[in-house]
Design a protein around this motif. Structure first.
Motif, PDB file in Angstrom:
ATOM      1  N   ARG A 160       0.835  -1.221   0.000  1.00 48.59           N
ATOM      2  CA  ARG A 160       0.000   0.000   0.000  1.00 48.59           C
ATOM      3  C   ARG A 160       0.862   1.260   0.000  1.00 48.59           C
ATOM      4  N   GLN A 161       2.006   1.223   0.651  1.00 46.29           N
ATOM      5  CA  GLN A 161       2.917   2.375   0.616  1.00 46.29           C
ATOM      6  C   GLN A 161       3.432   2.610  -0.810  1.00 46.29           C
ATOM      7  N   ILE A 162       3.746   1.517  -1.489  1.00 47.59           N
ATOM      8  CA  ILE A 162       4.195   1.648  -2.878  1.00 47.59           C
ATOM      9  C   ILE A 162       3.080   2.209  -3.750  1.00 47.59           C
ATOM     10  N   TRP A 163       1.866   1.675  -3.582  1.00 45.70           N
ATOM     11  CA  TRP A 163       0.744   2.041  -4.447  1.00 45.70           C
ATOM     12  C   TRP A 163       0.270   3.482  -4.210  1.00 45.70           C
ATOM     13  N   HIS A 164       0.248   3.894  -2.946  1.00 46.38           N
ATOM     14  CA  HIS A 164      -0.334   5.201  -2.617  1.00 46.38           C
ATOM     15  C   HIS A 164       0.693   6.318  -2.422  1.00 46.38           C
ATOM     16  N   ILE A 165       1.975   5.972  -2.258  1.00 38.89           N
ATOM     17  CA  ILE A 165       2.989   7.009  -2.026  1.00 38.89           C
ATOM     18  C   ILE A 165       4.057   7.003  -3.133  1.00 38.89           C
ATOM     19  N   THR A 166       4.726   5.857  -3.311  1.00 41.27           N
ATOM     20  CA  THR A 166       5.859   5.817  -4.233  1.00 41.27           C
ATOM     21  C   THR A 166       5.443   6.047  -5.683  1.00 41.27           C
ATOM     22  N   LEU A 167       4.463   5.283  -6.149  1.00 43.98           N
ATOM     23  CA  LEU A 167       4.045   5.416  -7.554  1.00 43.98           C
ATOM     24  C   LEU A 167       3.495   6.804  -7.877  1.00 43.98           C
ATOM     25  N   PRO A 168       2.616   7.387  -7.044  1.00 48.84           N
ATOM     26  CA  PRO A 168       2.190   8.772  -7.344  1.00 48.84           C
ATOM     27  C   PRO A 168       3.347   9.771  -7.337  1.00 48.84           C
ATOM     28  N   ALA A 169       4.352   9.529  -6.483  1.00 54.97           N
ATOM     29  CA  ALA A 169       5.479  10.463  -6.398  1.00 54.97           C
ATOM     30  C   ALA A 169       6.349  10.439  -7.648  1.00 54.97           C
ATOM     31  N   ILE A 170       6.446   9.279  -8.305  1.00 56.97           N
ATOM     32  CA  ILE A 170       7.295   9.177  -9.496  1.00 56.97           C
ATOM     33  C   ILE A 170       6.462   9.172 -10.785  1.00 56.97           C
ATOM     34  N   ARG A 171       5.189   9.471 -10.679  1.00 58.91           N
ATOM     35  CA  ARG A 171       4.311   9.420 -11.857  1.00 58.91           C
ATOM     36  C   ARG A 171       4.770  10.380 -12.943  1.00 58.91           C
ATOM     37  N   SER A 172       5.187  11.587 -12.556  1.00 64.10           N
ATOM     38  CA  SER A 172       5.619  12.568 -13.563  1.00 64.10           C
ATOM     39  C   SER A 172       6.860  12.081 -14.303  1.00 64.10           C
ATOM     40  N   VAL A 173       7.766  11.414 -13.593  1.00 63.30           N
ATOM     41  CA  VAL A 173       8.964  10.871 -14.237  1.00 63.30           C
ATOM     42  C   VAL A 173       8.577   9.770 -15.222  1.00 63.30           C
ATOM     43  N   ILE A 174       7.642   8.927 -14.821  1.00 66.31           N
ATOM     44  CA  ILE A 174       7.177   7.848 -15.702  1.00 66.31           C
ATOM     45  C   ILE A 174       6.564   8.431 -16.973  1.00 66.31           C
ATOM     46  N   ILE A 175       5.762   9.494 -16.822  1.00 70.21           N
ATOM     47  CA  ILE A 175       5.104  10.116 -17.980  1.00 70.21           C
ATOM     48  C   ILE A 175       6.140  10.706 -18.933  1.00 70.21           C
ATOM     49  N   VAL A 176       7.131  11.409 -18.394  1.00 71.25           N
ATOM     50  CA  VAL A 176       8.159  12.017 -19.237  1.00 71.25           C
ATOM     51  C   VAL A 176       8.926  10.944 -20.016  1.00 71.25           C
ATOM     52  N   LEU A 177       9.325   9.869 -19.328  1.00 67.64           N
ATOM     53  CA  LEU A 177      10.072   8.801 -19.997  1.00 67.64           C
ATOM     54  C   LEU A 177       9.195   8.068 -21.013  1.00 67.64           C
ATOM     55  N   LEU A 178       7.897   7.961 -20.713  1.00 69.10           N
ATOM     56  CA  LEU A 178       6.981   7.335 -21.669  1.00 69.10           C
ATOM     57  C   LEU A 178       6.873   8.171 -22.943  1.00 69.10           C
ATOM     58  N   ILE A 179       6.784   9.492 -22.782  1.00 71.72           N
ATOM     59  CA  ILE A 179       6.717  10.380 -23.955  1.00 71.72           C
ATOM     60  C   ILE A 179       7.987  10.248 -24.794  1.00 71.72           C
TER      61      ILE A 179
END
Length: 316
Positions: A220-239
């Motif tokens: 739950r810490q990964i799902w609710h804290i870690t992933l939202p925190a790195i979401r912008s990085v994931i989006i940039v690398l996906l683009i």
């Protein structure tokens, strides 16, 4: 009158002097940036002038300025070439497999490494997964060849030991794509975790402490804290990944390519090499490369616009 004439000059001089002071104060930062700027200028921007041969019947002994202009003739040939749609579909399929199977692996691997609490083991596994990136594709494909060959390969020997028939992995068209994506994951997944681990390291530890106090487990810490925190990085690398839709790399595919799997293995990069260097069709191969770059640019712009529409920052 004299006072009013001097003021604009003084006001114009102030920004210039301030700019000079800032440049001098940060001179070493600009010195560090200079090699990167020179690299992109010399190897990326200046060579773009050579794209003009896409619209010429380029002859090396005549040069760019002496070759005959043919307009869009090479682009018309590209889209009417019998093998074009086969090559384009192969490229898109391999890109789709990269996006579906490879892209999530560095994220998952970074999340797993972040959960390793013993520093020694964390550094050891990081080093272990980074190492393949520093091997060339020649070495990676050679290791795969030794493991998968029908003549004493460990994988086929294991299949025989288990009572199954040998599989010709290296020449079978149906095994080319799985073999390709496994090699990509093996070589690049560990290196791809670096950016994600850096993003995870910037997450406020107090968020995890608060979550633990509320009874949240690791998942739950990964799902609710870690992933939202790195979401912008994931989006940039996906683009940026989408921008490489037709840029799969020449060397890797060319080393796996043979006459038996050509129908599923020939991609735009290998086609450009064959047409441009082996058949000396420089203008035609430049037109193919131009088309590939244009598609990547358009897809980056579309993906960036969509990311902003859904509330993300994008890359510009």
């Amino acid at each position: 009158m004299e006072g009013t004439a001097v003021r604009p000059q003084a006001s114009a001089a102030r920004p210039a002097s301030e700019l000079r002071r800032r440049l001098w104060r940060n001179k070493w930062i600009y010195v560090m940036i200079l090699p990167g700027l020179l690299y992109f200028l010399i190897f990326k921007y200046i060579p773009m002038f050579g794209l003009v041969i896409s619209f010429q019947d380029y002859k090396p002994f005549k040069g760019i300025f002496g070759s005959e202009w043919v307009g869009f003739e090479h682009f018309r040939r590209l889209f009417t070439e019998p093998d074009f749609w086969m090559i384009l579909s192969n490229t898109l399929i391999l890109f789709g497999m990269n996006l579906l199977f490879y892209f999530p692996v560095p994220i998952i691997l970074a999340l797993m490494l972040n959960e390793v609490r013993i520093a020694f083991f964390k550094r050891f596994f990081q080093t272990l997964v980074y190492l393949p990136h520093f091997m060339s594709w020649v070495i990676i494909v050679s290791i795969s060849y030794v493991m998968l060959t029908m003549d004493g390969g460990i994988v086929n020997e294991l299949l025989v030991y288990l009572g199954m028939d040998k599989i010709n992995f290296l020449l079978s068209p149906e095994w080319f794509r799985p073999m390709y994506i496994v090699q990509v994951i093996w070589r690049e997944a560990g290196w791809g975790t670096i950016i994600y681990l850096a993003a995870i390291a910037s997450v406020d530890p107090q968020l995890y402490e608060a979550a633990r106090m509320d009874g949240a487990g690791r998942f739950r810490q990964i799902w609710h804290i870690t992933l939202p925190a790195i979401r912008s990085v994931i989006i940039v690398l996906l683009i940026l990944k989408i921008g490489d839709v037709l840029e799969l790399g020449f060397e890797h595919v060319y080393l796996l390519l043979n006459s038996m799997n050509r129908d599923v293995a020939e991609i735009i990069d290998t086609y450009v090499y064959t047409a441009g260097l082996r058949q000396m069709q420089f203008s035609y191969s430049a037109a193919v490369g131009f088309f590939k770059s244009l598609v990547g640019l358009v897809l980056v712009m579309i993906a960036n616009k969509l990311s902003k529409k859904f509330g993300e920052e994008g890359i510009y």
